[in-house]
Design a protein around this motif. Structure first.
Motif, PDB file in Angstrom:
ATOM      1  N   PRO A 197       0.901  -1.308  -0.118  1.00  0.00           N
ATOM      2  CA  PRO A 197      -0.135   0.169  -0.167  1.00  0.00           C
ATOM      3  C   PRO A 197       1.033   1.368   0.144  1.00  0.00           C
ATOM      4  O   PRO A 197       1.906   1.282   0.518  1.00  0.00           O
ATOM      5  CB  PRO A 197      -0.990  -0.265   1.298  1.00  0.00           C
ATOM      6  N   PRO A 198       0.356   2.449  -0.275  1.00  0.00           N
ATOM      7  CA  PRO A 198       0.996   3.762  -0.230  1.00  0.00           C
ATOM      8  C   PRO A 198       1.383   3.992   1.162  1.00  0.00           C
ATOM      9  O   PRO A 198       0.924   3.280   2.150  1.00  0.00           O
ATOM     10  CB  PRO A 198      -0.009   4.683  -0.476  1.00  0.00           C
ATOM     11  N   GLU A 199       2.504   4.698   1.165  1.00  0.00           N
ATOM     12  CA  GLU A 199       3.326   4.824   2.558  1.00  0.00           C
ATOM     13  C   GLU A 199       4.341   3.890   2.870  1.00  0.00           C
ATOM     14  O   GLU A 199       5.115   4.019   3.627  1.00  0.00           O
ATOM     15  CB  GLU A 199       2.462   5.164   3.775  1.00  0.00           C
ATOM     16  N   SER A 200       4.395   2.735   2.055  1.00  0.00           N
ATOM     17  CA  SER A 200       5.303   1.886   1.888  1.00  0.00           C
ATOM     18  C   SER A 200       6.684   2.340   1.353  1.00  0.00           C
ATOM     19  O   SER A 200       6.439   3.529   0.596  1.00  0.00           O
ATOM     20  CB  SER A 200       4.920   0.721   1.224  1.00  0.00           C
ATOM     21  N   VAL A 201       7.782   1.628   1.510  1.00  0.00           N
ATOM     22  CA  VAL A 201       8.786   1.960   0.812  1.00  0.00           C
ATOM     23  C   VAL A 201       9.127   0.967  -0.335  1.00  0.00           C
ATOM     24  O   VAL A 201       9.174  -0.098  -0.226  1.00  0.00           O
ATOM     25  CB  VAL A 201      10.220   1.872   1.866  1.00  0.00           C
ATOM     26  N   VAL A 202       9.530   1.869  -1.515  1.00  0.00           N
ATOM     27  CA  VAL A 202       9.644   0.967  -2.820  1.00  0.00           C
ATOM     28  C   VAL A 202      11.356   1.071  -3.050  1.00  0.00           C
ATOM     29  O   VAL A 202      11.717   2.513  -2.913  1.00  0.00           O
ATOM     30  CB  VAL A 202       9.109   1.746  -3.944  1.00  0.00           C
ATOM     31  N   GLY A 203      12.097   0.347  -3.249  1.00  0.00           N
ATOM     32  CA  GLY A 203      13.483   0.303  -3.786  1.00  0.00           C
ATOM     33  C   GLY A 203      13.752   0.444  -5.133  1.00  0.00           C
ATOM     34  O   GLY A 203      12.945  -0.369  -5.707  1.00  0.00           O
ATOM     35  N   VAL A 204      14.617   1.181  -5.657  1.00  0.00           N
ATOM     36  CA  VAL A 204      15.134   1.173  -6.966  1.00  0.00           C
ATOM     37  C   VAL A 204      16.625   1.192  -7.031  1.00  0.00           C
ATOM     38  O   VAL A 204      17.554   1.519  -6.452  1.00  0.00           O
ATOM     39  CB  VAL A 204      14.820   2.704  -7.645  1.00  0.00           C
ATOM     40  N   LEU A 205      17.006  -0.092  -7.921  1.00  0.00           N
ATOM     41  CA  LEU A 205      18.432  -0.151  -8.160  1.00  0.00           C
ATOM     42  C   LEU A 205      18.818   0.549  -9.239  1.00  0.00           C
ATOM     43  O   LEU A 205      18.141   0.457 -10.614  1.00  0.00           O
ATOM     44  CB  LEU A 205      18.598  -1.708  -8.373  1.00  0.00           C
ATOM     45  N   GLY A 206      19.491   1.354  -9.360  1.00  0.00           N
ATOM     46  CA  GLY A 206      19.885   2.283 -10.253  1.00  0.00           C
ATOM     47  C   GLY A 206      19.400   3.693  -9.922  1.00  0.00           C
ATOM     48  O   GLY A 206      18.423   3.840  -9.069  1.00  0.00           O
ATOM     49  N   VAL A 251      -3.570   8.806 -19.784  1.00  0.00           N
ATOM     50  CA  VAL A 251      -4.144   8.919 -18.276  1.00  0.00           C
ATOM     51  C   VAL A 251      -3.075   8.385 -17.297  1.00  0.00           C
ATOM     52  O   VAL A 251      -3.020   8.918 -16.244  1.00  0.00           O
ATOM     53  CB  VAL A 251      -5.347   7.847 -18.338  1.00  0.00           C
ATOM     54  N   THR A 252      -2.472   7.204 -17.757  1.00  0.00           N
ATOM     55  CA  THR A 252      -1.393   6.671 -16.615  1.00  0.00           C
ATOM     56  C   THR A 252      -0.137   6.571 -17.471  1.00  0.00           C
ATOM     57  O   THR A 252       0.143   6.112 -18.506  1.00  0.00           O
ATOM     58  CB  THR A 252      -1.789   5.328 -16.327  1.00  0.00           C
ATOM     59  N   SER A 253       0.981   7.321 -16.861  1.00  0.00           N
ATOM     60  CA  SER A 253       2.507   7.145 -17.485  1.00  0.00           C
ATOM     61  C   SER A 253       2.900   5.797 -17.427  1.00  0.00           C
ATOM     62  O   SER A 253       2.422   4.824 -16.509  1.00  0.00           O
ATOM     63  CB  SER A 253       3.229   8.270 -16.844  1.00  0.00           C
ATOM     64  N   GLN A 254       4.038   5.561 -18.084  1.00  0.00           N
ATOM     65  CA  GLN A 254       4.657   4.240 -17.789  1.00  0.00           C
ATOM     66  C   GLN A 254       5.115   4.130 -16.406  1.00  0.00           C
ATOM     67  O   GLN A 254       5.494   2.929 -15.965  1.00  0.00           O
ATOM     68  CB  GLN A 254       5.761   4.137 -18.833  1.00  0.00           C
ATOM     69  N   PHE A 255       5.649   5.092 -15.666  1.00  0.00           N
ATOM     70  CA  PHE A 255       6.182   5.143 -14.444  1.00  0.00           C
ATOM     71  C   PHE A 255       5.359   4.990 -13.325  1.00  0.00           C
ATOM     72  O   PHE A 255       5.457   4.064 -12.562  1.00  0.00           O
ATOM     73  CB  PHE A 255       6.846   6.427 -14.165  1.00  0.00           C
ATOM     74  N   GLU A 256       4.142   5.600 -13.430  1.00  0.00           N
ATOM     75  CA  GLU A 256       3.160   5.125 -12.550  1.00  0.00           C
ATOM     76  C   GLU A 256       2.463   3.623 -12.701  1.00  0.00           C
ATOM     77  O   GLU A 256       2.304   3.016 -11.830  1.00  0.00           O
ATOM     78  CB  GLU A 256       1.897   6.015 -12.909  1.00  0.00           C
ATOM     79  N   GLN A 257       2.392   3.223 -13.978  1.00  0.00           N
ATOM     80  CA  GLN A 257       2.131   1.832 -14.176  1.00  0.00           C
ATOM     81  C   GLN A 257       3.372   1.107 -13.497  1.00  0.00           C
ATOM     82  O   GLN A 257       2.972  -0.221 -13.225  1.00  0.00           O
ATOM     83  CB  GLN A 257       2.250   1.575 -15.789  1.00  0.00           C
ATOM     84  N   GLN A 258       4.579   1.147 -13.900  1.00  0.00           N
ATOM     85  CA  GLN A 258       5.508   0.378 -13.184  1.00  0.00           C
ATOM     86  C   GLN A 258       5.289   0.476 -11.590  1.00  0.00           C
ATOM     87  O   GLN A 258       5.504  -0.702 -11.294  1.00  0.00           O
ATOM     88  CB  GLN A 258       6.877   0.998 -13.668  1.00  0.00           C
ATOM     89  N   LEU A 259       5.155   1.473 -11.116  1.00  0.00           N
ATOM     90  CA  LEU A 259       4.705   1.475  -9.666  1.00  0.00           C
ATOM     91  C   LEU A 259       3.475   0.527  -9.384  1.00  0.00           C
ATOM     92  O   LEU A 259       3.515  -0.257  -8.265  1.00  0.00           O
ATOM     93  CB  LEU A 259       4.450   2.730  -9.156  1.00  0.00           C
ATOM     94  N   ARG A 260       2.379   0.794 -10.173  1.00  0.00           N
ATOM     95  CA  ARG A 260       1.346  -0.011  -9.816  1.00  0.00           C
ATOM     96  C   ARG A 260       1.571  -1.467 -10.148  1.00  0.00           C
ATOM     97  O   ARG A 260       1.245  -2.424  -9.128  1.00  0.00           O
ATOM     98  CB  ARG A 260       0.442   0.407 -10.760  1.00  0.00           C
ATOM     99  N   ALA A 261       2.101  -2.071 -11.026  1.00  0.00           N
ATOM    100  CA  ALA A 261       2.515  -3.370 -11.221  1.00  0.00           C
ATOM    101  C   ALA A 261       3.375  -4.168 -10.037  1.00  0.00           C
ATOM    102  O   ALA A 261       3.061  -4.998  -9.405  1.00  0.00           O
ATOM    103  CB  ALA A 261       3.097  -3.362 -12.597  1.00  0.00           C
ATOM    104  N   VAL A 262       4.731  -3.278  -9.918  1.00  0.00           N
ATOM    105  CA  VAL A 262       5.239  -3.849  -8.905  1.00  0.00           C
ATOM    106  C   VAL A 262       4.799  -3.849  -7.417  1.00  0.00           C
ATOM    107  O   VAL A 262       5.042  -4.700  -6.445  1.00  0.00           O
ATOM    108  CB  VAL A 262       6.770  -3.290  -8.791  1.00  0.00           C
ATOM    109  N   CYS A 263       3.775  -3.024  -7.248  1.00  0.00           N
ATOM    110  CA  CYS A 263       3.274  -3.013  -5.878  1.00  0.00           C
ATOM    111  C   CYS A 263       1.941  -3.790  -5.936  1.00  0.00           C
ATOM    112  O   CYS A 263       1.083  -3.778  -4.839  1.00  0.00           O
ATOM    113  CB  CYS A 263       2.804  -1.560  -5.511  1.00  0.00           C
ATOM    114  N   GLY A 264       1.508  -4.597  -6.887  1.00  0.00           N
ATOM    115  CA  GLY A 264       0.217  -5.338  -7.107  1.00  0.00           C
ATOM    116  C   GLY A 264      -0.991  -4.558  -7.263  1.00  0.00           C
ATOM    117  O   GLY A 264      -1.861  -5.252  -6.780  1.00  0.00           O
TER     118      GLY A 264
END
Length: 379
Positions: free
Chosen positions: A5-14, A283-296
């Protein structure tokens, strides 16, 4: 399937510009972002909550990083496989390290595509001068590419004869290479697509790309292709994401031959330069979509709001002096995106412009005109 859920921490390699735009999208949806790379004051680090500075081969630091996040994703594919494996000990890595393993190595990637029946440029593995000569004799003029760590034309040599191919390899080095036959293409295309944790699929249609000096120059969406070609490109992209079991965003780059056939050129298991226009045009960018996908989360709508074009801004623009930002921003329908890189260098991607218009052709003319306006120096 559990949602992060939101407020969680997402890690990015790179920590480059792709991570920056991902972090901005994540912050808009209420997530925190930690980034990991060997560099400091990076494009991603400038907007992340925490910037961890360590080498990708420092696996203990990677494990510490992964323990502090709920999920790990990456913003470029040259992260070593052992880095992804170490992170996966403590947090899910999406897309998985197996996707990285295939797509960060040209020979593995092309073998995967060929073995699963996807149309791919003719190729041969090359490990010696003799093999290069034989490949050129069989396939005709082509390009010799390093199998690993190549992008934006790096590690590539064009050859027109078996003799040139032999000379291009030179003395034995043990370096793996791929010989690819030259493709007489009509245009270059890409399909940026996403696959959710539940197997759902979304895409942004077919994008048309023009390159200059092996670096993407201008992208236009929608592409100028017949509906049947667009449908086939999306179908191929979907098959590749499903076969690789991707969770996240992946770009499939195509050649469209003069005979109307699609050939897969390369895969990028992340948001892609050609998809930057989705920030403003969909409506949804590729970056928001990446977030949605990896967060389920459910994938967002990829409806296009207006035809759009994107133009890269390379460091060359800065050589005579500061670009005239006002002149570009005065163009109607133009949006400016800069990546926070302090040092402009020739060929370095410093930002991009996006233009929205009534037609794709109009958007392309507008974005090129806006970029030219930057050359009218301040003062």
């Amino acid at each position: 399937m559990s949602v992060i859920p939101p407020e969680s921490v997402v890690g990015v390699l790179g920590s480059g510009q792709l991570g920056r735009m991902f972090a901005i999208a994540a912050r808009e949806m209420g997530y925190r972002v930690h980034t990991f790379s060997p560099e400091s004051d990076t494009p991603t680090g400038q907007v992340a909550d925490d910037e961890i500075i360590a080498g990708y081969d420092d696996l203990e630091q990677v494990r510490t990083f992964a323990r502090g996040v709920k999920v790990v994703t990456f913003e470029f594919e040259n992260v070593p496989a052992q880095t992804a494996q170490a992170a996966a000990e403590h947090a899910p890595v999406r897309p998985a390290g197996s996707v990285l393993h295939v797509t960060q190595h040209r020979l593995r990637e092309k073998n995967f595509l060929a073995q699963h029946g996807f149309p791919v440029t003719p190729f041969r593995p090359v490990r010696s001068a003799a093999e290069a000569r034989a490949a050129a004799a069989e396939l005709g003029p082509g390009v010799i590419k390093t199998a690993a760590f190549g992008y934006d034309g790096k590690g590539q040599t064009k050859v027109s004869s078996p003799e040139e191919a032999e000379r291009a390899i030179g003395a034995p080095s043990g370096l793996e290479r791929v010989y690819e036959a030259f493709v007489d293409f009509e245009r270059e295309l890409s399909v940026v697509a996403a696959r959710g944790l539940d197997g759902s699929f979304a895409h942004w249609g077919v994008i048309e790309n023009a390159h200059r000096n092996h670096i993407l120059d201008v992208s236009v969406c929608p592409a100028h292709v017949p509906p049947a070609v667009a449908a086939e490109a999306v179908q191929i992209a979907r098959g590749i994401l499903e076969q690789l079991d991707v969770v996240g965003v992946l770009c499939v780059e195509f050649f469209l031959t003069r005979e109307g056939n699609l050939l897969v050129n390369e895969l990028a298991p992340r948001p892609h330069n050609s998809g930057h226009l989705t920030i403003d045009a969909h409506v949804t960018s590729q970056f928001e979509q990446q977030l949605r996908a990896v967060c389920g989360l459910p994938l967002g709508s990829t409806q296009q709001l207006r035809p759009a074009a994107m133009a890269n801004l390379l460091g060359d623009l800065w050589e005579p002096g500061e670009p005239d930002w006002s002149a570009a921003c005065a163009q109607p329908g133009v949006k400016l995106h800069l990546y926070g890189k302090a040092e402009p260098r020739p060929g370095r991607k410093m930002g991009h412009l996006t233009a929205l218009a009534e037609t794709a052709d109009e958007a392309a003319r507008l974005v090129v005109r806006a970029r030219e306006a930057l050359r009218r120096r301040i003062g």
